[in-house]
Write a protein that holds these residues in place. Structure first.
Motif, short mmCIF file in Angstrom:
data_model
loop_
_atom_site.label_atom_id
_atom_site.label_comp_id
_atom_site.label_asym_id
_atom_site.label_seq_id
_atom_site.Cartn_x
_atom_site.Cartn_y
_atom_site.Cartn_z
N PHE A 175 -7.53 3.07 -14.27
CA PHE A 175 -8.20 2.60 -15.49
C PHE A 175 -9.40 1.71 -15.20
N LEU A 176 -9.67 1.40 -13.93
CA LEU A 176 -10.73 0.46 -13.58
C LEU A 176 -12.11 1.05 -13.90
N LYS A 177 -12.86 0.35 -14.78
CA LYS A 177 -14.17 0.82 -15.20
C LYS A 177 -15.31 -0.02 -14.63
N THR A 178 -15.04 -1.30 -14.36
CA THR A 178 -16.06 -2.20 -13.84
C THR A 178 -15.54 -2.92 -12.61
N LEU A 179 -16.28 -2.82 -11.50
CA LEU A 179 -15.89 -3.47 -10.25
C LEU A 179 -17.10 -4.21 -9.68
N SER A 180 -16.94 -5.51 -9.43
CA SER A 180 -18.03 -6.34 -8.90
C SER A 180 -17.60 -6.92 -7.55
N LEU A 181 -18.35 -6.56 -6.52
CA LEU A 181 -18.05 -7.02 -5.15
C LEU A 181 -19.30 -7.59 -4.48
#
Length: 543
Positions: free
Chosen positions: A430-436
């Motif tokens: 379900f992950l739509k936004t990932l900030s790394l």
């Protein structure tokens, strides 16, 4: 051949097309003429008109389309069924002529002016009169430029006042925004809500945004008396307001959301306790250390935001927080291991602790996360202590914690390939936004792990010095839903990465600033391949 595909697939493809493309397709043959005519393809259209577009789309071109034997039916249908119109950087009178043709569409629901100059009161009055269905109108950084044919020079306040006195809202919009309009004053607001021809204006107004304006306590009192249905009130950086305005706000019985961000002169919110429907409070960016009445508000709130605010939050440890679904205490010095050990928020859905560096060990934080069964957003940027050991402990206590997340932000934290492998061991469907961004231990192997998170639409991997063209190629071939990509400062990337992004057909935003090996030609080629790509930020190379 497209027309050989099943009927449903043809309709699905056409619904993805831009308005001008639909007009072109419908004129190619009788089959698509009938298909576009039969299907209601223009209901949810958003037309964006900017100064750049006005150079290409002038009144004579539109007049030709409206009277063309083949194109006219579809163009008129587009105008009639379009519901949203965004207008950017309008400066010239020729653009107003173009807009007058666009405003023949009687079903427009939302109208927004962004950074617009040269709008006269007579033109704005024509706009409002021709839109009977209009329910939302916004002036974003625009109202201070409103002029009356330049007869008043640079007296922006006088211009705005003159226009407000003349405006008649024919459709009674429920949303009105003056965000960034610095010249909004008490006198201008009074002119806006004062009756015109004996009739009260804006009686159905529910959302009002006065951010960065010069309004005072008197204006808030008048707003409360005139607008009885206010549900959302945004007063960010309205520095002239004091505690007195909260007495008036306390009588807005339907108020659901209030933002007092950046107002340092308010230190007592006890009056807001009388509002039974108040669910969202924002007190971010204030320098007030003691905010009286806040602890009495919390039991009824769904969301509280106190980012970059020195307010003492210790009352949360002994107060009833069962109703809270969202908390944002980013950059708060009160969020520490001791604070977390006493905190209990069982129904939490969104948690933001960006920059809370007082979290040293993370043991108590693990306990909170493992009990947050409804959490869908987690933002813990800039916390170096939350390392592989922390994430492994979360997985051990709650194996499917990360599986539920839709938004995960770990920028500038102690995250590497091993952490990504740990949190994705049960999948992240379900992950739509990932900030790394800034997680310098992430390499191409980490991007290979990210490539299995196929639901991602927004990805930030900026300032990762270890990733190469191979890593970008891996994610571009797997993340077919990707709409936003930030690779700023990834110094090893070249034109090969840009070429591989042509497989991301949904890409709308790309930031590749400070990537010195990416050429201007590659960016131009990418734009030609991806019709949806709007904003591209890149460093121009001078050879």
């Amino acid at each position: 051949m497209l027309q050989d595909l099943p009927y449903e697939i043809q309709c699905h493809i056409l619904k993805k097309c831009k308005p001008i493309d639909l007009v072109t397709i419908s004129s190619t043959c009788r089959h698509f003429f009938n298909l576009c005519r039969k299907e209601n393809l223009f209901v949810n259209l958003r037309i964006t008109l900017s100064s750049k577009a006005s150079q290409l789309l002038n009144a004579s071109v539109i007049d030709y389309m409206c009277n063309h034997e083949t194109l006219a039916p579809f163009y008129h249908k587009l105008l009639k069924q379009c519901k949203t119109l965004n207008i950017y950087y309008m400066k010239e009178s020729t653009t107003q002529e173009v807009l007058k043709i666009f405003l023949k569409g009687p079903n427009l629901v939302k109208l927004s002016f962004y950074d617009c100059m040269g709008i006269t009161s007579s033109f704005l009055q024509t706009v409002l009169q021709s839109l009977p269905m209009l329910s939302e109108i916004s002036f974003v950084r625009s109202l201070k430029f409103l002029a009356e044919e330049n007869t008043l020079g640079n007296c922006h306040d006088v211009m705005a006042l003159k226009i407000m006195k003349k405006i008649r809202f024919y459709s009674e919009p429920s949303v009105l925004s003056f965000e960034g309009c610095y010249n909004i004053t008490d006198e201008i607001l009074t002119a806006l809500y004062s009756p015109l021809d004996g009739k009260q204006r804006l009686e159905s107004l529910s959302d009002l945004n006065l951010s960065n304006s010069k309004v005072s306590d008197y204006s808030i009192s008048s707003i409360q008396k005139c607008f009885k249905l206010i549900r959302v009130l945004i007063l960010e950086n309205c520095v002239n307001l004091t505690n007195t305005c909260l007495k008036s706000i306390s009588q807005m019985i339907h108020l659901h959301t209030i933002s007092l961000e950046g107002i340092n002169s308010i230190n007592n919110v006890k009056n807001l306790c009388n509002l039974d429907h108040l669910k969202v409070v924002n007190i971010s960016q204030t320098s007030v250390k003691s905010l009286q009445g806040l602890e009495d508000l919390v039991p009824n709130l769904d969301s509280i935001c106190a980012a970059s605010c020195p307010v003492d939050l210790s009352f949360l440890s002994y107060n009833n927080t069962d109703a809270l679904k969202e908390i944002d205490f980013s950059n708060s010095s009160y969020v520490s291991d001791n604070f977390l050990s006493a905190l209990s928020v069982p129904n939490l859905k969104r948690l933001r602790f960006r920059g809370c560096t007082e979290i040293r060990h993370g043991t108590t934080f693990v306990d909170i996360l493992s009990k947050s069964f409804l959490l869908t957003e987690l933002s813990i940027d800039w916390i170096k202590s939350l390392n592989l050991e922390f994430h492994s402990a979360v997985i051990e206590k709650s194996p499917y914690f990360y599986w539920r997340l839709q938004i995960l932000s770990l920028s500038h934290s102690n995250v590497g390939d091993e952490v990504l492998k740990t949190i994705s061991q049960n999948g992240l469907p379900f992950l739509k936004t990932l900030s790394l961004g800034g997680c310098r231990n992430i390499s191409d192997n980490g991007l290979a792990i990210i490539s299995h998170m196929t639901a991602i639409a927004s990805l930030d991997v900026s300032h990762l010095n270890l990733i190469t063209d191979d890593g970008i190629g891996t994610i571009s071939g797997a993340l077919h839903r990707l709409e936003m990509l930030i690779v700023k400062g990834c110094v090893l990337l070249t034109d090969v990465s840009i070429c591989s992004l042509t497989r991301c057909r949904r890409l709308k935003y790309l930031d590749c600033m400070q990537c010195k090996y990416i050429s201007n030609e590659a960016i131009v080629a990418l734009k030609s391949e991806l019709p949806r790509l709007g904003t591209v930020k890149y460093t121009t190379r001078i050879i």
